[in-house]
Design a protein around this motif. Sequence first.
Motif, PDB file in Angstrom:
ATOM      1  N   SER A 164      -7.554  -2.598  38.260  1.00 24.19           N
ATOM      2  CA  SER A 164      -8.737  -3.116  38.935  1.00 24.19           C
ATOM      3  C   SER A 164      -9.472  -4.039  37.989  1.00 24.19           C
ATOM      4  N   GLY A 165     -10.392  -4.791  38.536  1.00 25.31           N
ATOM      5  CA  GLY A 165     -11.115  -5.742  37.719  1.00 25.31           C
ATOM      6  C   GLY A 165     -10.421  -7.080  37.719  1.00 25.31           C
ATOM      7  N   PRO A 166     -10.914  -8.008  36.901  1.00 19.42           N
ATOM      8  CA  PRO A 166     -10.292  -9.319  36.859  1.00 19.42           C
ATOM      9  C   PRO A 166      -8.950  -9.252  36.133  1.00 19.42           C
ATOM     10  N   ASN A 172      -3.841  -7.444  39.712  1.00 20.98           N
ATOM     11  CA  ASN A 172      -5.221  -7.168  40.077  1.00 20.98           C
ATOM     12  C   ASN A 172      -5.637  -7.644  41.455  1.00 20.98           C
ATOM     13  N   PRO A 257     -14.263 -10.250  40.366  1.00 21.38           N
ATOM     14  CA  PRO A 257     -15.484 -11.057  40.189  1.00 21.38           C
ATOM     15  C   PRO A 257     -15.476 -12.338  40.998  1.00 21.38           C
TER      16      PRO A 257
ATOM     17  N   VAL B 226     -15.919 -16.580  32.550  1.00 24.10           N
ATOM     18  CA  VAL B 226     -17.061 -16.094  33.308  1.00 24.10           C
ATOM     19  C   VAL B 226     -16.598 -15.151  34.413  1.00 24.10           C
ATOM     20  N   GLY B 227     -17.269 -14.020  34.526  1.00 25.15           N
ATOM     21  CA  GLY B 227     -16.935 -13.053  35.563  1.00 25.15           C
ATOM     22  C   GLY B 227     -15.804 -12.141  35.167  1.00 25.15           C
ATOM     23  N   SER B 228     -15.122 -12.456  34.076  1.00 27.29           N
ATOM     24  CA  SER B 228     -13.904 -11.733  33.790  1.00 27.29           C
ATOM     25  C   SER B 228     -13.920 -11.057  32.423  1.00 27.29           C
ATOM     26  N   GLU B 251     -14.493  -6.239  29.207  1.00 29.63           N
ATOM     27  CA  GLU B 251     -14.441  -6.533  30.630  1.00 29.63           C
ATOM     28  C   GLU B 251     -15.681  -5.936  31.284  1.00 29.63           C
ATOM     29  N   PHE B 252     -16.032  -6.462  32.445  1.00 31.77           N
ATOM     30  CA  PHE B 252     -17.295  -6.087  33.070  1.00 31.77           C
ATOM     31  C   PHE B 252     -17.016  -5.389  34.379  1.00 31.77           C
ATOM     32  N   VAL B 253     -17.332  -4.125  34.409  1.00 36.76           N
ATOM     33  CA  VAL B 253     -16.969  -3.288  35.542  1.00 36.76           C
ATOM     34  C   VAL B 253     -18.223  -2.551  35.995  1.00 36.76           C
ATOM     35  N   THR B 258     -14.404   2.734  38.910  1.00 34.87           N
ATOM     36  CA  THR B 258     -13.418   1.761  38.458  1.00 34.87           C
ATOM     37  C   THR B 258     -13.301   1.778  36.939  1.00 34.87           C
ATOM     38  N   LYS B 267      -6.150   1.258  30.227  1.00 38.77           N
ATOM     39  CA  LYS B 267      -6.540  -0.143  30.088  1.00 38.77           C
ATOM     40  C   LYS B 267      -7.703  -0.295  29.098  1.00 38.77           C
ATOM     41  N   TYR B 268      -8.614   0.652  29.136  1.00 35.28           N
ATOM     42  CA  TYR B 268      -9.782   0.568  28.261  1.00 35.28           C
ATOM     43  C   TYR B 268      -9.753   1.649  27.187  1.00 35.28           C
TER      44      TYR B 268
END
Lengths: 307, 531
Positions: A164-166, A172, A257, B226-228, B251-253, B258, B267-268
């Motif tokens: 999930s996410g970008p 994704n 996003p 941006v956004g990612s 990353e921005f969640v 999620t 992943k993280y």
Amino acid sequence: MGRYIARRLLQGLVVIMGVTVFVFVITRLVGDPVKFMLPLSATQEERAARRAELGLDESIPRQFVEFVGDLLRFDLGESTYVRGESSLSVVFDYLPRTLQLVALGMSIAVVLSIPLGVIASRRPGGRTDRVLTTLSLIGLSMPQFFLGYILLIGFTVKLHWFESGPGPWYKNLILPAVCLALPAIGRLAMVVRSSMIDELNTQYVRVARAKGLSQRRILGVHALRNAGIPYVTLLGWELIRALAGYTVVVESVFNWPGLGFMAKTAIQNQDLYLIQAIVFVVAVIVVVLNIAIDVSYKLLDPRVKLS
Amino acid sequence: VKKRSRVLGTLVVLSLFAAACGDDDDDGDAEPEVTGATAAPGDTESTATTAAGGGTPTDGAEISIALGSEPTSLDPHLVDDGGERAINDNVYETLLTRTPEGELQPGLATDLPTQVDDTTWEFTLRDGVTFHDGTPFTAEAVVASVERMRGFIEAGTTDNDGFFSSLTGAEAVDDRTVRIMTAEADGVLPARMYWLKIVAPDAVGVDDLSDAPNGTGPYTFVSREVGSQIVLEANADYWDGAPSVGKVTYEFVSEGGTRLAGLVSGKYDLITNLPPQDVDQAPASDAIQGQEHPMIILDADEGITADPNVRLALNLAIDKDAIAEQVYGGYATPDAGQILSASILGFNEDLSAFPYDPDQAKQLIEDAGVAGQTITLVGESSGRWLNDRELVEAIASYWSQAGLEVDLQSPEFGAYLDVLFDRDNREDAIFVSSSNDLLDPDRQLSTYYQAGGIGASNSDEELSGLIDQGRAELDPDARETIYNDAVQIAYDQAYFAFLAANQDLYGTSERLDWTPRVDSKLLVKEMSVTG
């Protein structure tokens, strides 16, 4: 056709202006981005200063005059959430990901809904038809936020097939696209099915059968093409709903996003300028899409008169 | 065709079913395990993750961190934003820093500042530090940083004016010595210098540094989509030695579920704001008593809460231990009658939480003659703070048990802020979670304790005077005494209903070795990876 399109564009312009003014009034009446910009501990004086800096301390009519002036120069103001960026440039930063999502989702919907609908229409009321109709009903009545979490838990958390996410589309984007597509598949397949049933009962199909045309030719060339108009109408509606609504939910659930995700964020932060820019751009897209759909009728059926 | 379609239909149903109910035994390796490193509820100190058994760290490793929100800017002076700080705390540095426990210590300065006079502070600067673009770090950079911030404050464009509006300027005495001036005596200045990020001299006059972050920190900016995502890599020339982790991807969640999914899937390596209910699912977790203090502001001036005995009753009526256990899953500590953390100067060690005494609460309410009357309690419904809805609902129920009619209101966050900031009509009881950025008592107390503060509901002049005095006092020991007194008054007067302070919870991968900090900074140089 040129004159027709020009006239529709002109009408569209009125619609876009109407929507923009409406959003302006609503956001100014209820919104105060300063609340969200400054830390909770900011004093009254600090907040008042920021409001003045943004021009939000002016009367609403006065703000409106300035807003219209800026709009004529395509200046929709600076975003108060993404700082130091014009809100239009924020929109164009995020829009491509939404277009990717909608394109993939709607492609999946088209590729699956047509064969499913055709298969179901072969023997109305038969077992295949009943199974497919039930599946379609499940698909179209499942709320996307729920469906999204089912997909996430299953394919991302448990099976690790997707992320999930970008990220890259094959990791994704597939899942959110499927989530966007499933309800549409249900609705579209139902339309294909019912139009096909109608068409297959018409005299020209019977004549074609009597003539000894192959089933494939009857279905693929004659009946399907005539079932095209209701299908395109609904597909256009799906596209518009996806762009102007469903993507907000799907992108939020999958943390993709795109513009829908940004719309949610902008509303949460009462970013008047960004909300305005998003609504403006989406309104433009919707108007253009509507015109494209009408024009496509003409291509599908030359008898249609554009007026 | 018919047969094939049935097979297809069955497959679709089966795969959906399998996906939703995925058998736990099939993917044992993916199943979250509760390791010994998982933080145990109730720990008040940080519980370090040493899941890998403390093996040697792998230098140059790449890690990935999921943040709850994307930075709204990468300029270190413009915004007040946790996402921005999470990145820039690694790229930029400050004159002073803090130990993981919150003590001020030298950063780009070699020592704590000395006072030239009441309004002038002198810092000696570290030698041999350079910005990422090669510019040497000198007094000029400090002057530039102060001037840039002052310019922003004047133009009204920074969100940080509250932290730095007392600064009047800076001057370089020589390359290694700089003086910073304040309008009045400002005891908070050293703490402010833990917050002001130092930019290169050529940043003055630049409106927005987002595109080219250039600090002196242990990590350099690599890229931003941006956004990612945002990528940083280790600064090999860092003055304090190159850090262990070689590259970090943010990353921005925004969605907690999620974030957890990404952590579980590997992943993280680190996720923020792990809900207590998800701790068991994370491969490992860390908890620390940070700066969050949920509390209820009681209107001491008007309404039924104007009676100190009623305010006392409202405190006695709440079972703080039960809240810590039920609302926060044990990851919380009842507040000791104040909203300062133990790591903050001025924390009053003599105070302890009001006991849970529902009978006395009921008696006090009755004696005050307000039994059966309505008290308005305002919370918020957007989930801005951890489990805040459950919290206010619990409080409402405690108060109604004490004999009051509770009018519980939970508007969405924006409308809630209108109530919190409304200076003309204070509601009886407003929920808020107070935090502390500078790790200094001044701002927190000025906001909620001091009459006229945007979240304050009292007009106590003595308390207000003490807070002014504390700000102007330059000697830390004297400040401590003043704040001890201030906190004592608010406790005696029960200006607030004190609750339980929730801990900061982080989910981590098993390979990440890291200890969280009381200031909740995510300093990658303090992280390492084993295996």
